[in-house]
Design a protein around this motif. Structure first.
Motif, PDB file in Angstrom:
ATOM      1  N   LEU A 469      49.095  27.629  35.292  1.00  0.00           N
ATOM      2  CA  LEU A 469      48.895  29.073  35.351  1.00  0.00           C
ATOM      3  C   LEU A 469      47.434  29.319  35.713  1.00  0.00           C
ATOM      4  O   LEU A 469      46.536  29.120  34.899  1.00  0.00           O
ATOM      5  CB  LEU A 469      49.245  29.668  33.984  1.00  0.00           C
ATOM      6  CG  LEU A 469      49.429  31.169  33.929  1.00  0.00           C
ATOM      7  CD1 LEU A 469      50.381  31.650  35.006  1.00  0.00           C
ATOM      8  CD2 LEU A 469      49.973  31.568  32.566  1.00  0.00           C
ATOM      9  N   ASP A 470      47.247  29.735  36.973  1.00  0.00           N
ATOM     10  CA  ASP A 470      45.910  29.864  37.553  1.00  0.00           C
ATOM     11  C   ASP A 470      45.269  31.200  37.151  1.00  0.00           C
ATOM     12  O   ASP A 470      45.973  32.147  36.830  1.00  0.00           O
ATOM     13  CB  ASP A 470      46.058  29.816  39.078  1.00  0.00           C
ATOM     14  CG  ASP A 470      44.790  29.378  39.770  1.00  0.00           C
ATOM     15  OD1 ASP A 470      43.767  29.222  39.101  1.00  0.00           O
ATOM     16  OD2 ASP A 470      44.831  29.182  41.004  1.00  0.00           O
ATOM     17  N   ASP A 471      43.954  31.260  37.211  1.00  0.00           N
ATOM     18  CA  ASP A 471      43.202  32.502  36.990  1.00  0.00           C
ATOM     19  C   ASP A 471      43.620  33.190  35.696  1.00  0.00           C
ATOM     20  O   ASP A 471      43.700  34.419  35.629  1.00  0.00           O
ATOM     21  CB  ASP A 471      43.422  33.490  38.161  1.00  0.00           C
ATOM     22  CG  ASP A 471      43.046  32.872  39.489  1.00  0.00           C
ATOM     23  OD1 ASP A 471      42.385  31.813  39.480  1.00  0.00           O
ATOM     24  OD2 ASP A 471      43.416  33.438  40.534  1.00  0.00           O
ATOM     25  N   VAL A 529      32.968  25.995  36.726  1.00  0.00           N
ATOM     26  CA  VAL A 529      31.917  25.547  35.810  1.00  0.00           C
ATOM     27  C   VAL A 529      30.718  25.087  36.645  1.00  0.00           C
ATOM     28  O   VAL A 529      30.845  24.176  37.463  1.00  0.00           O
ATOM     29  CB  VAL A 529      32.428  24.392  34.927  1.00  0.00           C
ATOM     30  CG1 VAL A 529      31.326  23.885  34.024  1.00  0.00           C
ATOM     31  CG2 VAL A 529      33.634  24.854  34.123  1.00  0.00           C
ATOM     32  N   GLU A 530      29.594  25.771  36.450  1.00  0.00           N
ATOM     33  CA  GLU A 530      28.460  25.509  37.344  1.00  0.00           C
ATOM     34  C   GLU A 530      27.269  24.861  36.673  1.00  0.00           C
ATOM     35  O   GLU A 530      26.381  24.361  37.341  1.00  0.00           O
ATOM     36  CB  GLU A 530      28.023  26.811  38.030  1.00  0.00           C
ATOM     37  CG  GLU A 530      29.060  27.318  39.004  1.00  0.00           C
ATOM     38  CD  GLU A 530      28.593  28.518  39.811  1.00  0.00           C
ATOM     39  OE1 GLU A 530      27.460  28.972  39.611  1.00  0.00           O
ATOM     40  OE2 GLU A 530      29.387  28.972  40.648  1.00  0.00           O
ATOM     41  N   ASP A 531      27.180  24.939  35.333  1.00  0.00           N
ATOM     42  CA  ASP A 531      25.998  24.310  34.744  1.00  0.00           C
ATOM     43  C   ASP A 531      26.319  23.597  33.433  1.00  0.00           C
ATOM     44  O   ASP A 531      27.394  23.735  32.865  1.00  0.00           O
ATOM     45  CB  ASP A 531      24.850  25.313  34.590  1.00  0.00           C
ATOM     46  CG  ASP A 531      25.220  26.458  33.658  1.00  0.00           C
ATOM     47  OD1 ASP A 531      25.844  26.185  32.623  1.00  0.00           O
ATOM     48  OD2 ASP A 531      24.890  27.617  33.984  1.00  0.00           O
ATOM     49  N   GLY A 548      34.561  22.585  38.870  1.00  0.00           N
ATOM     50  CA  GLY A 548      33.478  23.475  39.297  1.00  0.00           C
ATOM     51  C   GLY A 548      32.372  22.738  40.012  1.00  0.00           C
ATOM     52  O   GLY A 548      32.357  21.509  40.071  1.00  0.00           O
ATOM     53  N   TYR A 549      31.465  23.542  40.550  1.00  0.00           N
ATOM     54  CA  TYR A 549      30.380  22.981  41.360  1.00  0.00           C
ATOM     55  C   TYR A 549      29.508  22.021  40.559  1.00  0.00           C
ATOM     56  O   TYR A 549      28.850  21.168  41.125  1.00  0.00           O
ATOM     57  CB  TYR A 549      29.500  24.105  41.920  1.00  0.00           C
ATOM     58  CG  TYR A 549      30.194  25.032  42.886  1.00  0.00           C
ATOM     59  CD1 TYR A 549      31.497  24.756  43.346  1.00  0.00           C
ATOM     60  CD2 TYR A 549      29.553  26.173  43.368  1.00  0.00           C
ATOM     61  CE1 TYR A 549      32.121  25.614  44.230  1.00  0.00           C
ATOM     62  CE2 TYR A 549      30.182  27.024  44.259  1.00  0.00           C
ATOM     63  CZ  TYR A 549      31.461  26.752  44.681  1.00  0.00           C
ATOM     64  OH  TYR A 549      32.071  27.591  45.561  1.00  0.00           O
ATOM     65  N   PHE A 550      29.472  22.204  39.224  1.00  0.00           N
ATOM     66  CA  PHE A 550      28.608  21.330  38.442  1.00  0.00           C
ATOM     67  C   PHE A 550      28.968  19.865  38.656  1.00  0.00           C
ATOM     68  O   PHE A 550      28.106  19.006  38.780  1.00  0.00           O
ATOM     69  CB  PHE A 550      28.691  21.676  36.951  1.00  0.00           C
ATOM     70  CG  PHE A 550      27.733  20.866  36.121  1.00  0.00           C
ATOM     71  CD1 PHE A 550      26.361  20.980  36.325  1.00  0.00           C
ATOM     72  CD2 PHE A 550      28.188  19.977  35.166  1.00  0.00           C
ATOM     73  CE1 PHE A 550      25.463  20.228  35.580  1.00  0.00           C
ATOM     74  CE2 PHE A 550      27.294  19.221  34.422  1.00  0.00           C
ATOM     75  CZ  PHE A 550      25.935  19.344  34.631  1.00  0.00           C
TER      76      PHE A 550
END
Ligand code: C2E
Ligand code: MG
Ligand code: MG
Length: 713
Positions: A469-471, A529-531, A548-550
């Motif tokens: 279940l996305d978003d 999730v970036e950091d 995420g980009y992290f």
């Protein structure tokens, strides 16, 4: 023959009469035996066919065969004649000089007294003159006598035909009304004869630019209509309009050597968006050409879309999308989902990219809504599933870890039948285990018709797939349905993750989703999730996976393979709760340093932050039990900071350092439970040390009690 005469005349008279009639009628008459060999022909026969009687006597009528009818035609003709004694129809024959001509032929069998056929008689009238007249008439009715172009009548019929075909083949068509600018001046100054010559010359130039299937017609005066058949691309009509204008640019040389300059305005209407019928499109193109004239002429205008840049952009986008699948312009990027406990890649999400010529890499949110609207998403979605399976097969084949891949499914794709079949085929073709494929569905598409969604999801689950279940959190899930959805995973939407460390509201949602999912025995993934602070907070709150980009941006398949090959691992998050960690927050650096010094030999790990925000960041990255914060700080006060911390980390023991001036606020914060104790400034060293020691004991006591109490989660 002439039976009606027999009672009046003698047989000899009848014969003579027959001969006269035969000789004088303009229809060819041919008499044969049953062979059928020709026994007699009349003079009109010779006139029409070019054969003398002597040349054909004893021959078969097939000497006249044109070759235009097949054997079956003649067989049927003779069979009818023998069965019924009569046949009539249009037939193509060949004259002696080789010319083929149409005739209306009537064949009759002559029978004897017993009713048995003895002869055949054929009477044929030459239709070639009639046909010629008919053709001439056709030309007059359908063509413009001056230019030889189709006129309005024929153009409308062709346009109708074009529209039927475009509708069948789901293509576009366009109508261009071309109106010469200020042609009246040419007519007035050079005379109508010159004007006519010029129209013919313009026609020739226009004709050189057309494709075989396009129809150029003249409506009269200086107005032409061009019907463009089966356009692939909305812009083709625009390109042609420009070419028409370019073609007219060079001057026309008149009979007396003078030069005439002709310019044109063009109005364009496009099927289907500007109209579904021929009249609607013609009216649309006509109003567009008027606008082109109003704007000064020598330009083109669209009916609706010229007014509406947005609509045009959408149309161009749709056309380009239509071709993108065929031209293999799509590709998938893969973004890892990382298991927070092991630090290993647990799976990947396949994310669609469009390498649009001239536009670079287009992200999905810029084209998926359009593809969803016009139905192209079904084909694109099927490609995504197939490509993801192919990639899984390729990774396995290359000896890399078997990776689970999730693909996104759009609402329309989910609703249309046939998704199971597409998936079944892709799995079978590449030998992918169904449990390795996951479908990401969004809340909003399920909540639209939840009963139907449950049925569809159950059918998909039967294939052995996993569903995510996305978003999650962005839609309006009803908890009642949520528990009925046969899902395996929940993804916390990025919008809650962004502020998870600082915004208690977002954090509450995220931690509630984690708790809810775990209660439903579902896996939880945090998106975007970036950091490091976000990772820390999610880890502390028991989130299973992060994406995420992290850790990594979505990568082309080759680069993702490299991650797998290296066995890339997330740095393990060590549990630090064995140690006692104290967080100090104060914007006054000398005070902060003094506090650190005073508490240095207490055996704590001491973290220092110069602002509330920095404090929140450290809290996310570390497991902190006790917090000592100054009250008066710029940006966010101590009480506000600790109120947030109360929600974000309810178990922490929170102490504030304050002057008397802020006592009211502090008391209120204490009453609300945000603060455990306060120290007034200036503080004494020893009581402070003791209080902090007690605060750790208090924390440990609470945790111990919770572990022992079976009623608390
Ligand atoms: P989604 O399924 O929620 O995918 C996650 C989106 O977040 C991806 O955007 C991803 O690149 C982005 N993202 C991941 N980590 C971070 C991060 O740390 N920071 C930020 N700012 N963004 C991050 P993308 O690739 O642009 O895709 C957007 C949406 O397009 C997807 O959202 C999904 O709904 C849709 N989509 C993507 N591929 C497909 C597809 O094949 N079919 C369908 N129907 N929809 C797709
Ligand atoms: Mg997704
Ligand atoms: Mg998402």
């Amino acid at each position: 023959m002439m039976d009606f005469c027999r009672s009046v005349w003698t047989p000899e008279e009848v014969l003579r009469l027959d001969a006269v009639i035969l000789a004088s009628i303009s229809d060819a008459v041919i008499i044969t035996d049953l062979g059928p060999k020709i026994l007699a022909v009349n003079p009109a026969f010779t006139e029409i066919t070019g054969y003398d009687e002597a040349e054909v006597l004893g021959e078969k009528p097939s000497i006249l065969k044109s070759g235009r009818h097949d054997q079956l035609f003649y067989q049927a003709m003779w069979a009818t004649l023998q069965e019924t004694g009569h046949w009539q129809g249009e037939i193509w024959n060949r004259r002696k000089n080789g010319e083929i001509y149409p005739e209306l032929l009537t064949l009759n069998a002559i029978r004897n007294e017993q009713g048995n056929p003895t002869h055949y008689v054929g009477v044929a009238s030459d239709l070639s003159q009639l046909k010629l007249t008919e053709e001439r008439l056709q030309r007059l009715v359908h063509y413009d006598p001056l230019t030889g172009l189709p006129n309005r009548l024929l153009m409308e019929a062709r346009l109708q035909h074009t529209l039927e075909r475009a509708s069948r083949e789901e293509k576009r068509a366009a109508v261009l009304v071309i109106d010469l600018d200020q042609f009246k001046i040419i007519n007035d100054s050079f005379g109508h004869a010159v004007g006519d010559d010029l129209l013919v010359a313009v026609t020739h130039r226009l004709q050189t630019m057309l494709r075989g299937e396009d129809t150029l017609s003249r409506l009269g005066g200086d107005q032409f209509v061009l019907v463009l058949d089966a356009l692939h691309d909305y812009q083709e009509s625009e390109i042609l309009a420009r070419r028409i204008q370019a073609a007219l640019e060079a001057p026309f040389i008149l009979a007396d050597g003078d030069k005439a300059y002709v310019r044109a305005s063009v109005g364009i209407s496009v099927y289907p968006q500007d109209g579904a019928t021929a009249p609607a499109l013609l009216v649309g193109a006509d109003s567009a050409v008027h606008r082109a004239k109003e704007l000064g002429g020598n330009q083109f205008c669209y009916y609706t879309s010229a007014l509406n840049v947005q609509a045009r952009t959408t149309l161009i986008l749709e056309d380009a999308l239509r071709q993108a699948l065929e031209q293999e312009e799509f590709l998938l990027y893969y973004q890892p989902k990382v298991d927070l406990r092991s630090g290993r890649i647990a799976g990947a999400e396949a994310l669609l990219r469009w390498q649009r010529p001239g536009c670079g890499m287009v992200p999905p949110l810029e084209f998926i809504p359009a593809a969803e609207k016009n139905g192209l998403i079904e084909g694109i979605g099927a490609w995504v599933i197939q490509e993801a399976c192919r990639q899984m097969y390729a990774w396995r084949d290359a000896g890399l870890a078997e990776i689970k891949v999730a693909v996104n499914v759009s609402a329309r794709q989910f609703r249309c039948g046939g998704l199971e079949e597409v998936i079944g085929k892709a799995l079978a073709r590449y030998g992918v285990a169904p449990s390795h494929l996951m479908l990401e569905l969004t809340e909003s598409m399920l909540m639209d018709k939840p009963e139907e969604a449950v049925a569809r999801m159950t059918a998909l689950k039967r294939l052995g797939l996993r569903l995510s279940l996305d978003d999650f959190g962005t839609g309006y899930s009803s908890l009642a349905y949520l528990s009925r959805f046969p899902i395996d995973q929940m993804k916390i939407d990025r919008s809650f993750v962004i502020d998870i460390v600082t915004d208690p509201g977002a954090a509450t949602i995220a931690t509630s989703v984690i708790a809810l999912a775990h209660r439903m025995r579902l896996e939880v993934v945090a998106e975007g999730v970036e950091d490091e602070a976000q990772v820390g907070y999610l880890w502390q709150n028991g989130c299973d996976q992060i994406q995420g980009y992290f850790f990594s941006k979505p990568l082309p398949a080759e680069e993702f393979s490299e991650l797998l090959r290296q066995g890339k691992k997330f740095p393990a998050l060590e549990a630090s709760h064995q140690s006692r960690t104290l967080l100090l927050v104060d914007d006054d650096i000398p005070v902060l340093t003094a506090l650190q010094r005073v508490l240095a030999d207490e055996g704590y790990e001491v973290l220092a932050a110069e602002s509330a925000y920095e404090g929140l960041d450290l809290l996310a990255k570390n497991q902190v039990q006790v917090i000592l914060s100054d009250q008066r700080m710029p940006g966010m006060s101590g009480t506000e900071f600790l109120s947030r911390v109360k929600v974000l980390y309810p178990d922490t023991v929170r102490i504030i350092l304050t002057g008397y001036a802020e006592m009211d606020v502090v008391v209120q914060a204490i009453n609300e439970g945000a603060i455990y104790k306060f120290f007034s400034k200036p503080w004494d060293i020893q009581p402070l040390r003791t209080q902090i020691r007690e605060a750790f004991q208090y924390y440990e006591g609470v945790i111990k009690q919770r572990r022992e109490s079976p009623l608390r989660p």
